[in-house]
Design an enzyme around this catalytic site. Structure first.
Site, PDB file in Angstrom:
ATOM      1  N   CYS A   2      40.440  34.211  39.982  1.00 16.25           N
ATOM      2  CA  CYS A   2      41.115  32.937  39.713  1.00 16.25           C
ATOM      3  C   CYS A   2      42.620  33.090  39.897  1.00 16.25           C
ATOM      4  O   CYS A   2      43.182  34.144  39.617  1.00 16.25           O
ATOM      5  CB  CYS A   2      40.846  32.495  38.284  1.00 16.25           C
ATOM      6  SG  CYS A   2      39.101  32.356  37.929  1.00 16.25           S
ATOM      7  N   ARG A  26      43.436  33.904  48.167  1.00 13.10           N
ATOM      8  CA  ARG A  26      42.656  34.798  47.311  1.00 13.10           C
ATOM      9  C   ARG A  26      41.178  34.414  47.259  1.00 13.10           C
ATOM     10  O   ARG A  26      40.366  35.192  46.771  1.00 13.10           O
ATOM     11  CB  ARG A  26      43.218  34.764  45.876  1.00 13.10           C
ATOM     12  CG  ARG A  26      44.587  35.376  45.766  1.00 13.10           C
ATOM     13  CD  ARG A  26      45.281  34.956  44.499  1.00 13.10           C
ATOM     14  NE  ARG A  26      44.582  35.398  43.311  1.00 13.10           N
ATOM     15  CZ  ARG A  26      45.093  36.207  42.406  1.00 13.10           C
ATOM     16  NH1 ARG A  26      46.300  36.681  42.557  1.00 13.10           N
ATOM     17  NH2 ARG A  26      44.416  36.531  41.324  1.00 13.10           N
ATOM     18  N   TRP A  73      37.412  31.014  40.741  1.00 17.93           N
ATOM     19  CA  TRP A  73      36.390  31.825  41.426  1.00 17.93           C
ATOM     20  C   TRP A  73      35.307  32.024  40.376  1.00 17.93           C
ATOM     21  O   TRP A  73      35.505  32.762  39.397  1.00 17.93           O
ATOM     22  CB  TRP A  73      37.013  33.144  41.875  1.00 17.93           C
ATOM     23  CG  TRP A  73      36.100  34.001  42.691  1.00 17.93           C
ATOM     24  CD1 TRP A  73      35.958  33.966  44.049  1.00 17.93           C
ATOM     25  CD2 TRP A  73      35.219  35.020  42.226  1.00 17.93           C
ATOM     26  NE1 TRP A  73      35.041  34.902  44.445  1.00 17.93           N
ATOM     27  CE2 TRP A  73      34.578  35.573  43.348  1.00 17.93           C
ATOM     28  CE3 TRP A  73      34.917  35.540  40.965  1.00 17.93           C
ATOM     29  CZ2 TRP A  73      33.648  36.600  43.260  1.00 17.93           C
ATOM     30  CZ3 TRP A  73      33.995  36.569  40.866  1.00 17.93           C
ATOM     31  CH2 TRP A  73      33.370  37.081  42.015  1.00 17.93           C
ATOM     32  N   ASN A  97      42.450  33.383  33.813  1.00 18.05           N
ATOM     33  CA  ASN A  97      41.883  34.335  34.778  1.00 18.05           C
ATOM     34  C   ASN A  97      41.406  35.534  33.979  1.00 18.05           C
ATOM     35  O   ASN A  97      42.156  36.072  33.162  1.00 18.05           O
ATOM     36  CB  ASN A  97      42.957  34.770  35.793  1.00 18.05           C
ATOM     37  CG  ASN A  97      42.431  35.857  36.729  1.00 18.05           C
ATOM     38  OD1 ASN A  97      41.228  35.935  36.986  1.00 18.05           O
ATOM     39  ND2 ASN A  97      43.328  36.690  37.223  1.00 18.05           N
ATOM     40  N   GLY A  98      40.159  35.932  34.193  1.00 21.86           N
ATOM     41  CA  GLY A  98      39.618  37.080  33.461  1.00 21.86           C
ATOM     42  C   GLY A  98      38.250  36.738  32.923  1.00 21.86           C
ATOM     43  O   GLY A  98      37.615  35.785  33.381  1.00 21.86           O
ATOM     44  N   GLU A 470      32.426  50.570  56.933  1.00 20.52           N
ATOM     45  CA  GLU A 470      33.486  49.561  56.890  1.00 20.52           C
ATOM     46  C   GLU A 470      33.168  48.416  57.867  1.00 20.52           C
ATOM     47  O   GLU A 470      33.356  47.241  57.549  1.00 20.52           O
ATOM     48  CB  GLU A 470      34.834  50.224  57.207  1.00 20.52           C
ATOM     49  CG  GLU A 470      36.010  49.291  57.473  1.00 20.52           C
ATOM     50  CD  GLU A 470      36.336  48.324  56.348  1.00 20.52           C
ATOM     51  OE1 GLU A 470      35.770  48.437  55.251  1.00 20.52           O
ATOM     52  OE2 GLU A 470      37.153  47.414  56.581  1.00 20.52           O
ATOM     53  N   LYS A 474      32.625  44.524  56.891  1.00 16.31           N
ATOM     54  CA  LYS A 474      33.388  43.423  57.517  1.00 16.31           C
ATOM     55  C   LYS A 474      32.438  42.352  58.037  1.00 16.31           C
ATOM     56  O   LYS A 474      32.658  41.167  57.833  1.00 16.31           O
ATOM     57  CB  LYS A 474      34.231  43.920  58.688  1.00 16.31           C
ATOM     58  CG  LYS A 474      35.519  44.610  58.450  1.00 16.31           C
ATOM     59  CD  LYS A 474      36.637  43.839  57.841  1.00 16.31           C
ATOM     60  CE  LYS A 474      36.532  43.845  56.340  1.00 16.31           C
ATOM     61  NZ  LYS A 474      37.161  44.922  55.646  1.00 16.31           N
ATOM     62  N   GLU A 477      30.895  40.393  55.182  1.00 13.42           N
ATOM     63  CA  GLU A 477      31.870  39.571  54.458  1.00 13.42           C
ATOM     64  C   GLU A 477      32.163  38.255  55.147  1.00 13.42           C
ATOM     65  O   GLU A 477      32.269  37.233  54.499  1.00 13.42           O
ATOM     66  CB  GLU A 477      33.200  40.335  54.318  1.00 13.42           C
ATOM     67  CG  GLU A 477      33.192  41.401  53.265  1.00 13.42           C
ATOM     68  CD  GLU A 477      34.592  41.949  53.026  1.00 13.42           C
ATOM     69  OE1 GLU A 477      35.191  42.499  53.959  1.00 13.42           O
ATOM     70  OE2 GLU A 477      35.083  41.841  51.886  1.00 13.42           O
ATOM     71  N   HIS A 493      15.080  59.159  58.246  1.00 15.16           N
ATOM     72  CA  HIS A 493      14.621  59.392  56.876  1.00 15.16           C
ATOM     73  C   HIS A 493      14.308  58.089  56.138  1.00 15.16           C
ATOM     74  O   HIS A 493      14.253  58.078  54.913  1.00 15.16           O
ATOM     75  CB  HIS A 493      15.669  60.208  56.101  1.00 15.16           C
ATOM     76  CG  HIS A 493      15.896  61.572  56.693  1.00 15.16           C
ATOM     77  ND1 HIS A 493      14.953  62.564  56.654  1.00 15.16           N
ATOM     78  CD2 HIS A 493      16.941  62.079  57.384  1.00 15.16           C
ATOM     79  CE1 HIS A 493      15.409  63.643  57.277  1.00 15.16           C
ATOM     80  NE2 HIS A 493      16.615  63.372  57.735  1.00 15.16           N
ATOM     81  N   LYS A 593      40.308  37.791  47.057  1.00 16.11           N
ATOM     82  CA  LYS A 593      41.196  38.814  47.620  1.00 16.11           C
ATOM     83  C   LYS A 593      41.541  39.858  46.586  1.00 16.11           C
ATOM     84  O   LYS A 593      41.644  41.037  46.873  1.00 16.11           O
ATOM     85  CB  LYS A 593      42.471  38.142  48.144  1.00 16.11           C
ATOM     86  CG  LYS A 593      43.434  39.079  48.848  1.00 16.11           C
ATOM     87  CD  LYS A 593      42.895  39.503  50.186  1.00 16.11           C
ATOM     88  CE  LYS A 593      43.736  40.567  50.870  1.00 16.11           C
ATOM     89  NZ  LYS A 593      42.966  41.289  51.896  1.00 16.11           N
TER      90      LYS A 593
END
Ligand code: AGP
Length: 598
Positions: A2, A26, A73, A97-98, A470, A474, A477, A493, A593
């Site tokens: 947030c 964000r 968020w 926020n939290g 990575e 990406k 996301e 395997h 973010k």
């Protein structure tokens, strides 16, 4: 997570809406404001993009000099208008926020006292508690302090109270918060980047310092009343960040990497890294989340190979819960682009409580992690706006690479000629990267092909396993295609069971000592009719029949810098695939973010 912004200024809604705009990068799912207007608190909220809120406000223009705003968020409760902030109870409105961990107990208690709740959020208990204490004739400051004494969890709060006096308060515990006294007003925000040009001087409050904001002054209400606020310069306030000619911030940030790496390779900053005594180190532990964790995975291979230092890496959210073994002369490094990631911060605090020497690698110089670690190195990537991290990753790698060279020098594990070669490779790096980026249109073909699938497997070997991970992150996301990455040798395997014509397999196959081993893995894929995509050396193409949209050629790349270059095609692939699918690459769904909750 947030975003919070608050202003006490003439037409306070303007800096608040502008601040909410600056917080958009964000990631968020709804937004809202509360303003003290005509002696009333007016609250307007909207689901979705900030424009929806602006539209609502254009139908109902509001004026006032005390305003708070929020981008949400969702954690507790769906992303809808009811759950959007601010939350109001009587003449108290709050942005948070939290996470309030004990909100259910508090809610139950408040309901027994006759309070009614509208939302499913944890945050709504806060204005109710403050209101409850105000009704008991406590002062505004006492009511807020009494409330926060009851909260368990993390929070940064903006509290607007319309009482005998009308005030904006700010307070935090474990979540980021910044205060600024400008020439035209006083401001609070969850992020220095949210503050506008009238915010040259900023202050980062300590946990539980209650701060009252006025147009004339900002006052510390808790602790010693004579305590002065010591402001520092806001490095973000004058910078206007635009995406220039690029289609998205992410694209701009991918192409910016060449210049950033040029700057990092010319400016060798070695003075800083030589302050670390690598000779007497028994172990390095590197802790991070997400993309930063993959940078740590690559760094491990460099420190071990070139400096013979034992390196352990850990995911920040796991570190403090697994009883880690901390040994003498151990350096614990925390990697975080934002410098605000709650899990990484908690791991840092844990390591400090065990008397470890801590070092932070951050992109945001004044961030909480930077301020709390024993030492801090900046990665100099500049503000990263795309939620999916790109340039911060390569800059993290660049700093780790330089540290590994310094460690190799100090420990004399490799000879001087090899050390010089490592440094030389680093100078060549941006120029090789430039060549890869110049051929970006080739990657569009591969992206077109990949965009037709819903799943993919990514394979790499050695340090490129982390690059495959990575790349898969990406892709997930921003395109929402499900992708998993493995060390190529692991294919047989288990994951091989997934292979058929619907499961493309992307292999990073440069020319190096492991190329032949990779060729066997590639054959295993072909034998099962899985579509093959290769980012690799031209010699591979001579041995395997691949179509134009199945191959992206890597130039010859010195082994030591392979991971930093190989990630570029992975970033492009994710970007173009997502764009072809019509996704918003800068603000992907559900992501934030700065992940400031545990
Ligand atoms: C990267 O694309 C992600 N958005 C995410 O994994 C990120 O790297 C992670 O949340 C860690 O963030 P930090 O570097 O700011 O600590």
């Amino acid at each position: 997570m947030c975003g919070i912004i608050g202003a006490v200024a003439e037409s306070a809604i303007n800096p608040v809406l502008e601040g909410l705009g600056r917080l958009e990068y964000r990631g968020y799912d709804s937004s809202g404001i509360s303003i003290l207007s005509n002696n009333e608190i007016q609250t307007i909220k909207a689901q979705g993009k900030l424009n929806n809120l602006k539209q609502r406000l254009s139908m109902q223009p509001l004026e006032g000099d005390c305003c708070i705003g929020h981008t949400r968020w969702a954690t507790h409760g769906k992303a809808n208008v009811t759950n959007a902030h601010p939350h109001q109870c009587g003449q108290v409105s709050v942005v948070h926020n939290g996470i309030i961990e004990n909100y259910l107990q508090l809610k139950q208690q408040l309901m027994q006292w006759g309070h009614h709740f509208n939302s499913s959020t944890d945050s709504e208990v806060i204005p109710h508690l403050i209101n409850h204490y105000l009704a008991q004739q406590m002062s505004q400051e006492e009511a807020i302090e009494q409330t926060i004494n009851q909260l368990k969890g993390s929070y940064a709060l903006g509290v607007l109270i319309n009482g005998a006096s009308k005030n904006l308060y700010a307070i935090k515990q474990g979540s980021p918060l910044v205060i600024s006294q400008g020439n035209n007003g006083a401001y609070m925000a969850s992020d220095a980047m949210a503050l506008g040009p009238d915010s040259g001087k900023i202050y980062y409050p300590k946990d539980n310092e209650l701060i009252k904001l006025n147009t004339n002054e900002i006052k510390l209400c808790s602790g010693s009343l004579n305590k002065k606020i010591h402001y520092i310069n806001n490095k973000h306030c004058t910078k206007v960040i635009s995406k220039g000619d690029h289609s998205s911030f992410m694209e701009k940030e991918i192409f910016e990497q060449v210049d950033l790496l040029k700057r990092l390779s010319v400016n060798n900053h070695t003075g800083e890294y030589s302050t670390i005594d690598f000779i007497n180190l028994n172990k390095i532990t590197i802790i991070a989340c997400g993309t930063s964790y993959y940078a740590a995975s690559v760094a491990k291979t460099w420190f071990e190979k070139y400096a013979n230092i034992l390196v352990e890496i850990d995911i920040a959210s796991e570190y403090r819960y697994r009883s880690p073994i901390i040994i003498d002369n151990e350096l614990v490094i925390f990697v975080s682009q934002s410098g605000e990631t709650a899990d990484t911060l908690a791991a840092l605090r844990y390591a400090k409580s065990k008397q470890s020497q801590t070092l932070a690698l951050v992109n945001v110089a004044n961030s909480t992690i930077a301020r709390e670690a024993n030492f801090t190195f900046e990665i100099f990537a500049g503000p990263e706006i795309g939620v999916a991290s790109t340039k911060a990753f390569t800059c993290q790698l660049a700093i780790f690479y330089k540290m590994a060279i310094e460690a190799a020098k100090q420990r004399a594990f490799i000879d001087d000629v090899e050390v010089k070669q490592l440094a030389l490779n680093f100078v060549q790096l941006p120029y090789i990267m430039e060549k890869v980026l110049q051929r970006c249109t080739d990657m569009k073909k591969m992206a077109r092909k990949l965009s037709h699938y819903s799943n993919a497997l990514f394979l790499g070997r050695g340090s490129l396993t982390a690059i495959a991970q990575e790349g898969a992150l990406k892709l997930k996301e921003i395109s929402y295609i499900h992708a998993e990455a493995y060390a190529a040798g692991e294919l047989k395997h288990g994951p091989i069971a997934l292979l058929d014509e619907h499961m493309p397999v992307l292999v990073i196959a440069p020319k190096n000592a492991l190329t032949d081993k990779l060729l066997s893995n590639i054959q295993e894929v072909q034998a099962r009719n899985a579509p093959l995509l290769i980012i690799g050396d031209s010699s591979i193409r001579e041995q395997i029949n691949l179509q134009e949209d199945e191959f992206f050629e890597l130039p010859e790349i010195p082994e030591s810098i392979l991971p930093i270059i190989s990630v570029i095609p992975m970033q492009l692939l994710a970007l173009y695939t997502a764009q072809m699918l019509g996704k918003n690459v800068d603000q992907p769904r559900n992501l934030a973010k700065s992940v400031t909750v545990e």
